[in-house]
Design an enzyme around this catalytic site. Sequence first.
Site, PDB file in Angstrom:
ATOM      1  N   SER A 127     -45.458  26.568 -12.614  1.00 39.71           N
ATOM      2  CA  SER A 127     -44.652  25.728 -12.106  1.00 39.71           C
ATOM      3  C   SER A 127     -45.530  24.790 -11.078  1.00 39.71           C
ATOM      4  CB  SER A 127     -43.243  26.239 -11.477  1.00 39.71           C
ATOM      5  OG  SER A 127     -42.877  25.333 -10.449  1.00 39.71           O
ATOM      6  N   HIS A 183     -45.480  23.616 -16.498  1.00 38.24           N
ATOM      7  CA  HIS A 183     -43.991  23.514 -16.160  1.00 38.24           C
ATOM      8  C   HIS A 183     -43.916  22.358 -15.072  1.00 38.24           C
ATOM      9  CE1 HIS A 183     -39.814  24.953 -16.048  1.00 38.24           C
ATOM     10  NE2 HIS A 183     -39.842  24.765 -14.875  1.00 38.24           N
ATOM     11  N   ASP A 241     -41.183  20.588 -12.723  1.00 36.96           N
ATOM     12  CA  ASP A 241     -39.762  20.712 -12.069  1.00 36.96           C
ATOM     13  C   ASP A 241     -39.361  19.283 -11.800  1.00 36.96           C
ATOM     14  OD1 ASP A 241     -38.856  23.246 -12.489  1.00 36.96           O
ATOM     15  OD2 ASP A 241     -40.651  23.714 -11.121  1.00 36.96           O
ATOM     16  N   MET A 253     -36.579  16.931  -9.791  1.00 40.99           N
ATOM     17  CA  MET A 253     -35.357  17.135  -9.141  1.00 40.99           C
ATOM     18  C   MET A 253     -34.731  15.960  -8.326  1.00 40.99           C
ATOM     19  SD  MET A 253     -36.392  20.748  -6.893  1.00 40.99           S
ATOM     20  CE  MET A 253     -37.024  22.166  -7.937  1.00 40.99           C
ATOM     21  N   HIS A 285     -38.801  20.267 -16.832  1.00 38.02           N
ATOM     22  CA  HIS A 285     -37.379  21.065 -16.535  1.00 38.02           C
ATOM     23  C   HIS A 285     -36.658  19.932 -15.633  1.00 38.02           C
ATOM     24  CE1 HIS A 285     -35.198  24.430 -14.032  1.00 38.02           C
ATOM     25  NE2 HIS A 285     -34.603  23.733 -14.719  1.00 38.02           N
ATOM     26  N   MET A 294     -33.755  18.803 -13.389  1.00 40.08           N
ATOM     27  CA  MET A 294     -32.690  19.195 -12.658  1.00 40.08           C
ATOM     28  C   MET A 294     -31.986  17.885 -12.280  1.00 40.08           C
ATOM     29  SD  MET A 294     -34.392  22.410 -11.176  1.00 40.08           S
ATOM     30  CE  MET A 294     -36.125  21.861 -11.870  1.00 40.08           C
ATOM     31  N   MET A 329     -32.275  30.367 -15.586  1.00 41.76           N
ATOM     32  CA  MET A 329     -32.767  30.363 -14.094  1.00 41.76           C
ATOM     33  C   MET A 329     -32.209  31.602 -13.479  1.00 41.76           C
ATOM     34  SD  MET A 329     -34.026  27.316 -13.467  1.00 41.76           S
ATOM     35  CE  MET A 329     -34.398  27.820 -11.964  1.00 41.76           C
ATOM     36  N   GLY A 371     -33.835  24.381  -7.069  1.00 37.05           N
ATOM     37  CA  GLY A 371     -34.145  23.801  -5.963  1.00 37.05           C
ATOM     38  C   GLY A 371     -35.581  23.787  -5.198  1.00 37.05           C
ATOM     39  N   PHE A 372     -35.804  25.224  -5.042  1.00 34.84           N
ATOM     40  CA  PHE A 372     -37.204  25.532  -4.358  1.00 34.84           C
ATOM     41  C   PHE A 372     -37.758  26.719  -5.047  1.00 34.84           C
ATOM     42  CE2 PHE A 372     -33.650  23.761  -1.792  1.00 34.84           C
ATOM     43  CZ  PHE A 372     -34.342  22.743  -0.985  1.00 34.84           C
ATOM     44  N   GLY A 373     -39.046  26.611  -4.601  1.00 35.26           N
ATOM     45  CA  GLY A 373     -39.819  27.780  -5.169  1.00 35.26           C
ATOM     46  C   GLY A 373     -39.743  28.952  -4.184  1.00 35.26           C
ATOM     47  N   GLY A 374     -40.450  30.328  -4.325  1.00 37.21           N
ATOM     48  CA  GLY A 374     -40.405  31.009  -3.315  1.00 37.21           C
ATOM     49  C   GLY A 374     -39.056  32.004  -3.405  1.00 37.21           C
ATOM     50  N   ASP A 422     -36.946  31.439 -15.310  1.00 43.08           N
ATOM     51  CA  ASP A 422     -37.724  30.695 -14.225  1.00 43.08           C
ATOM     52  C   ASP A 422     -37.057  30.892 -12.816  1.00 43.08           C
ATOM     53  OD1 ASP A 422     -38.465  28.550 -12.523  1.00 43.08           O
ATOM     54  OD2 ASP A 422     -37.663  26.953 -13.898  1.00 43.08           O
ATOM     55  N   GLY A 423     -37.801  31.518 -11.972  1.00 44.99           N
ATOM     56  CA  GLY A 423     -37.442  31.614 -10.608  1.00 44.99           C
ATOM     57  C   GLY A 423     -37.740  33.122 -10.091  1.00 44.99           C
ATOM     58  N   GLY A 424     -38.536  33.244  -9.037  1.00 42.91           N
ATOM     59  CA  GLY A 424     -39.001  34.638  -8.406  1.00 42.91           C
ATOM     60  C   GLY A 424     -39.643  35.633  -9.538  1.00 42.91           C
ATOM     61  N   GLY A 432     -44.386  29.977 -10.179  1.00 48.52           N
ATOM     62  CA  GLY A 432     -44.878  29.013  -9.251  1.00 48.52           C
ATOM     63  C   GLY A 432     -45.633  30.071  -8.305  1.00 48.52           C
TER      64      GLY A 432
HETATM   65  C1  DX5 Z   1     -36.806  26.408  -8.970  1.00 45.89           C
HETATM   66  C2  DX5 Z   1     -37.793  25.680 -10.116  1.00 45.89           C
HETATM   67  C3  DX5 Z   1     -38.860  26.722 -10.343  1.00 45.89           C
HETATM   68  C4  DX5 Z   1     -39.612  27.284  -9.281  1.00 45.89           C
HETATM   69  C5  DX5 Z   1     -40.222  28.448  -9.577  1.00 45.89           C
HETATM   70  O1  DX5 Z   1     -35.802  25.187  -8.906  1.00 45.89           O
HETATM   71  O2  DX5 Z   1     -37.147  25.426 -11.218  1.00 45.89           O
HETATM   72  O3  DX5 Z   1     -39.642  26.213 -11.580  1.00 45.89           O
HETATM   73  O4  DX5 Z   1     -40.442  26.177  -8.598  1.00 45.89           O
HETATM   74  O5  DX5 Z   1     -41.049  28.932  -8.396  1.00 45.89           O
HETATM   75  P1  DX5 Z   1     -41.349  30.406  -7.964  1.00 45.89           P
HETATM   76  O6  DX5 Z   1     -41.871  31.043  -9.008  1.00 45.89           O
HETATM   77  O7  DX5 Z   1     -41.919  30.538  -6.535  1.00 45.89           O
HETATM   78  O8  DX5 Z   1     -39.829  31.173  -7.846  1.00 45.89           O
HETATM   79 ZN    ZN Z   2     -38.410  24.944 -13.324  1.00 48.48          ZN
END
Ligand code: DX5
Ligand code: ZN
Length: 219
Positions: free
Chosen positions: A10, A35, A37, A39, A68, A70, A139, A144-147, A177-179, A199
């Site tokens: 990501s 990938h 994102d 938003m 992706h 959003m 999801m 909304g956010f990475g990490g 996707d996520g974590g 990400g």
């Molecule tokens: C969240 C995004 C993800 C995110 C993944 O809304 O869709 O793609 O950036 O980031 P990590 O891998 O850090 O959770």
């Molecule tokens: Zn994504």
Amino acid sequence: MQQPVRIAPSLLSADLARLGEEIRAIDRAGCDYIHIDVMDGHFVPNLTLGPPAIARMKPHSAKPFDVHLMIRPVDPLLAAFVEAGSDIVTVHVEAATRVHRTLRAIKEAGLRAGVSLNPRTPAGAVAHVMDLVDLVLVMSVNPGFGGQDFIEDTPRKIAELRAMIDGSGRAIDLEVDGGITPETARRAVEAGADVLVAGTAVFKDGPAGYAANIAALRG
Ligand code: DX5
Ligand code: ZN
């Protein structure tokens, strides 16, 4: 049928001031999809980038651009994302007013169509589009956010979607996707996922670490 695991870094966690270089670096490091994102500050509480940025990024890799979305509404912007060079366009079932029609428009443009579900949306919400989609994106964090941390309940939903996909008899990617870390990747794949978005876990050490980080996620 579950396919070999593919890794989709990501770009949200990349160095956004050097996106071209970052794309070339993850391409060389052996990723499978790129990938992206998108938003809108409305469907999700964050803003990223849109079609003009994707069009400028496209020449930096021949690997599929996995976009992706959003955003809400989706339909008025679809043509711009097609034009920009997206290969896969994924829309949220919660954001599309007539998701079947939106997915059909993506297919008619010659792209692969994906549908995504937020953590609180049950697997059954996408049952009626299994005849149409090429990818289902689960999801495992609130978008909304990475990490963020992987939501523990996700493998159960992945398993439900795996059964629905296998029941359809179609080759549909099951992406999570996520974590995603090497540990949560293993649980997601055991439950039936075959595309992992990551990400933080890919970009955390800078370019010298990308190949090892991608390899670690494949398990
Ligand atoms: C969240 C995004 C993800 C995110 C993944 O809304 O869709 O793609 O950036 O980031 P990590 O891998 O850090 O959770
Ligand atoms: Zn994504």
